[in-house]
Design a protein around this motif. Sequence first.
Motif, mmCIF file in Angstrom:
data_model
loop_
_atom_site.group_PDB
_atom_site.id
_atom_site.type_symbol
_atom_site.label_atom_id
_atom_site.label_comp_id
_atom_site.label_asym_id
_atom_site.label_seq_id
_atom_site.Cartn_x
_atom_site.Cartn_y
_atom_site.Cartn_z
ATOM 1 N N SER A 120 0.810 -1.217 0.000
ATOM 2 C CA SER A 120 0.000 0.000 0.000
ATOM 3 C C SER A 120 0.841 1.265 0.000
ATOM 4 C CB SER A 120 -0.932 0.013 1.218
ATOM 5 O OG SER A 120 -0.179 0.064 2.424
ATOM 6 N N ASN A 121 2.055 1.188 0.563
ATOM 7 C CA ASN A 121 2.895 2.391 0.636
ATOM 8 C C ASN A 121 4.377 2.134 0.383
ATOM 9 O OD1 ASN A 121 3.625 1.087 2.997
ATOM 10 N ND2 ASN A 121 2.532 2.505 4.344
ATOM 11 N N GLY A 122 4.753 0.900 0.107
ATOM 12 C CA GLY A 122 6.151 0.583 -0.193
ATOM 13 C C GLY A 122 7.048 0.457 1.014
ATOM 14 N N HIS A 123 6.497 0.576 2.216
ATOM 15 C CA HIS A 123 7.327 0.501 3.410
ATOM 16 C C HIS A 123 7.957 -0.886 3.552
ATOM 17 C CE1 HIS A 123 5.498 4.129 5.770
ATOM 18 N NE2 HIS A 123 5.784 4.424 4.513
ATOM 19 N N VAL A 147 4.859 -0.032 -6.460
ATOM 20 C CA VAL A 147 5.334 0.990 -5.531
ATOM 21 C C VAL A 147 6.816 0.732 -5.242
ATOM 22 C CG1 VAL A 147 4.577 -0.374 -3.509
ATOM 23 C CG2 VAL A 147 4.966 2.103 -3.281
ATOM 24 N N ASP A 148 7.617 1.787 -5.298
ATOM 25 C CA ASP A 148 9.041 1.646 -5.000
ATOM 26 C C ASP A 148 9.247 1.307 -3.528
ATOM 27 O OD1 ASP A 148 9.688 2.237 -7.570
ATOM 28 O OD2 ASP A 148 10.398 4.272 -7.180
ATOM 29 N N PRO A 149 10.252 0.512 -3.211
ATOM 30 C CA PRO A 149 10.550 0.237 -1.799
ATOM 31 C C PRO A 149 10.913 1.524 -1.068
ATOM 32 C CG PRO A 149 11.762 -1.251 -3.236
ATOM 33 C CD PRO A 149 11.174 -0.190 -4.107
ATOM 34 N N MET A 150 10.410 1.678 0.135
ATOM 35 C CA MET A 150 10.675 2.868 0.937
ATOM 36 C C MET A 150 11.347 2.426 2.223
ATOM 37 S SD MET A 150 7.820 5.779 1.542
ATOM 38 C CE MET A 150 8.287 6.953 2.787
ATOM 39 N N THR A 166 11.622 14.637 4.450
ATOM 40 C CA THR A 166 10.556 13.644 4.519
ATOM 41 C C THR A 166 10.496 12.912 3.187
ATOM 42 O OG1 THR A 166 8.906 15.262 3.787
ATOM 43 C CG2 THR A 166 9.165 14.965 6.177
ATOM 44 N N PHE A 167 10.011 11.688 3.219
ATOM 45 C CA PHE A 167 9.984 10.859 2.018
ATOM 46 C C PHE A 167 8.592 10.263 1.856
ATOM 47 C CE2 PHE A 167 14.163 10.985 3.874
ATOM 48 C CZ PHE A 167 14.981 11.305 2.789
ATOM 49 N N ALA A 168 8.123 10.218 0.623
ATOM 50 C CA ALA A 168 6.778 9.737 0.331
ATOM 51 C C ALA A 168 6.837 8.575 -0.651
ATOM 52 C CB ALA A 168 5.933 10.881 -0.249
ATOM 53 N N PRO A 169 5.812 7.724 -0.650
ATOM 54 C CA PRO A 169 5.790 6.592 -1.587
ATOM 55 C C PRO A 169 5.778 7.071 -3.038
ATOM 56 C CG PRO A 169 4.108 6.337 0.120
ATOM 57 C CD PRO A 169 4.638 7.728 0.240
#
Length: 780
Positions: free
Chosen positions: A463-466, A614-617, A632-635
Amino acid sequence: MANSSNTSKWIKALWILFFLSVSAIALMFVLIANGVIGYIPEIDELQNPKNKFATELYTSDGEMFGRYFYGKDNRVAVGYNEISPYVFQALVATEDERYYDHSGIDFKSLVRSIVKRGLLRQKSAGGGSTITQQLAKQLYSPTAKSLFQRALQKPIEWVIAVQLEKYYSKEEILVMYLNQFDFLNNAVGIKSAAQVYFNCAPADLNIEQSAMLVGMCKNPSYFNPNRFPERAQGRRNTVLEQMEKNGNITEPQLDSLQQIPLTLDFNKIDHRTGIAPYFREYLRLMLTAKKPVRSEYASWQDQKFKEDSIAWQTNPLYGWCNKNTKPDGSNYNIYTDGLRIFTTIDSRMQRYAEEAVSEHITGYLQQAFFKEKKNKSYAPFSKDMTPEEIDDIMNRSKRQSERYIKMSRAGHSKAEIDKAFNTPTEMRIYDGKNMVDTTMTPMDSIRWDKYFLRCGFMSISPSNGHVKAYVGGPNFAQFQYDMVNVGKRQVGSTIKPYLYTLAMEQGMSPCDEVPNVQPTFYLGDSVVWAPRNDSEKRVGEMVSLRWALSQSNNWVSAYLIREFGPHALVKLMHSFGILSNLDPVVALCLGPAEVSVKEMVDAYTTFVNKGIRVDPMYVTRIEDNKGNVLATFAPKFNEIISEETSYKMLTMLQAVVNEGTGVRLRYKYSLTAPIGGKTGTTQNNSDGWFIGVTPQLVSGAWVGGEDRSIHFDSMAEGQGASMALPIWALYMTKVFNDKSLGYSQDVPFDIPKEALEQYNCKNKPQTNKTSSDNMFGDEF
């Protein structure tokens, strides 16, 4: 009369000498204060001391799990309210009981020290340095090489102490002192000391713990509680007596506290210990990366240079320290700037991943590998390897070893080096669980290390790449090579979902049928390629694509690569975020391409996200040591395939688990959640893979030897379903069982009911059936 005159002269001479001495001392302090003698920091530096603070890493659930620092500078700044009041009470009572009454110099203590130590030679007379003077020494005095040099430093420290008292409150000076002091064992500063010796925050230190740490301030080496626990306890009790004398505790409290045994919860901070060491090292390299310059890469590192260049341009975290500057114009330094980096790693999920790797690799698979290779002359290599091939690998490993490089640089001849490598030597080796002492030749030790299987595992929230969990190997202390992001291995059948995606994008359906017959490709120059199948199920029949993927059928994959071509597959895989080199050949359909675990797991998020990857975060934000947000970093999302294709693929990937090569997730591990996945096994069992998707997590595992020639000889243990799938299963079982994480086996995939029914392929007429004509004699 003459005697009276002589006495008068002596008195006059003494007064002159006294005034000259006072004047000389006064002049000396004036010269020191003005920087003529010694080093006196500028006002700006006094107001902002150049401290080196370690950078801290935090998990998404708030646990500090690592630090970056130079050498022994594991120092983290904390504020007054973050330190137990007992620490301040103990420090003042023991080190400077008139601390709140002087302005940097305690003249009473100074005179006492001069008289008792200097004149009467009493060693137990106590020191004359105040806490402020000690801080001045910590901040600005280099280590003295002699007593004379130390004596010259003292008056300079007095002047600096007075200056510090002008610019800082008493509370601020205490905090600076405690943040600066080296408590040994990589515990610089009170926060590190509390964590290292008692595994707690400085605010949680109790009276006796505070007294022990303050007791170390007198001489940390002499009162080291690890080496000299009785001595440290005695010093602690002395500090407690001073606290009672100062009115901080009562006499009954003193009696009770002194009876408490010295108890440590020792946690030495080391880059190789703690959770997620592979992740921490990868993040360190990413943050400190420099702008890629081709001349700084080896001739064979074209692909590495390409990937780093793309990362520099597109990933704000890559090279962050060298892309961003502080207010003074210099770049950020993760070793000295005391940054706070908030990562996406979940400490609970990370531990579950590490436990899963340990339970399967160390607890079972490694022992099975030892058993298979026991008493085999070719071990740990494959039975198919010739002695000459094994010798080539061993000699290459020898030349890459640290011992060989050092001997070669030292000018030793080849004969001398060969003799050294074949001479038994006392050494410590890893036995799979612990370090043990033994005697063997360096060549045998190199071969012994090759017995140990390697692995990589990563888990991403689609959902967010986390990135929730990251395990780059079985044991970071022994095997630092990261098999999540750095290492790349052949992916085997885990490549097939991309090929099937290509077919779905071209209008095919999971229920379309194709012939299950062996194709033959004439590739030119008399080269003929006819892929083999490990199974003889339904040979010669028309089979659905859903069935073919669930059984990992090679012949159907060859059929699809003939239909759509290897160039189209390469193009699609690159759009999935796979940057690794992919040769556009027909054999690509069976997975000879070398790709990282990170790339594979990331690509599979596309299937869960309705066609959007989604890119890995790895990091959500970075703060300075005062809590100011620096970044700050976003998906980052990328649309890859159509939503309809993602539904088709999810139904087929679920078939792999429900009725195909991943079915042991159901019958052996009793997982009931909606799961899609793909197993992968490369030629000769060199690599075992499993990538699994659930509605809330996408995770993947790879297992193999250090070299591709090191693997199980038997398919039973060497296939991906045996080597890699169990890690995934153990991890997901732990995750689902931890209700605090919020992952449930009851959450379904977001697939329309109509799609589920349409692509079920049971009791339905088939469309787009393709005959077996022209399956032989194709040319590429």
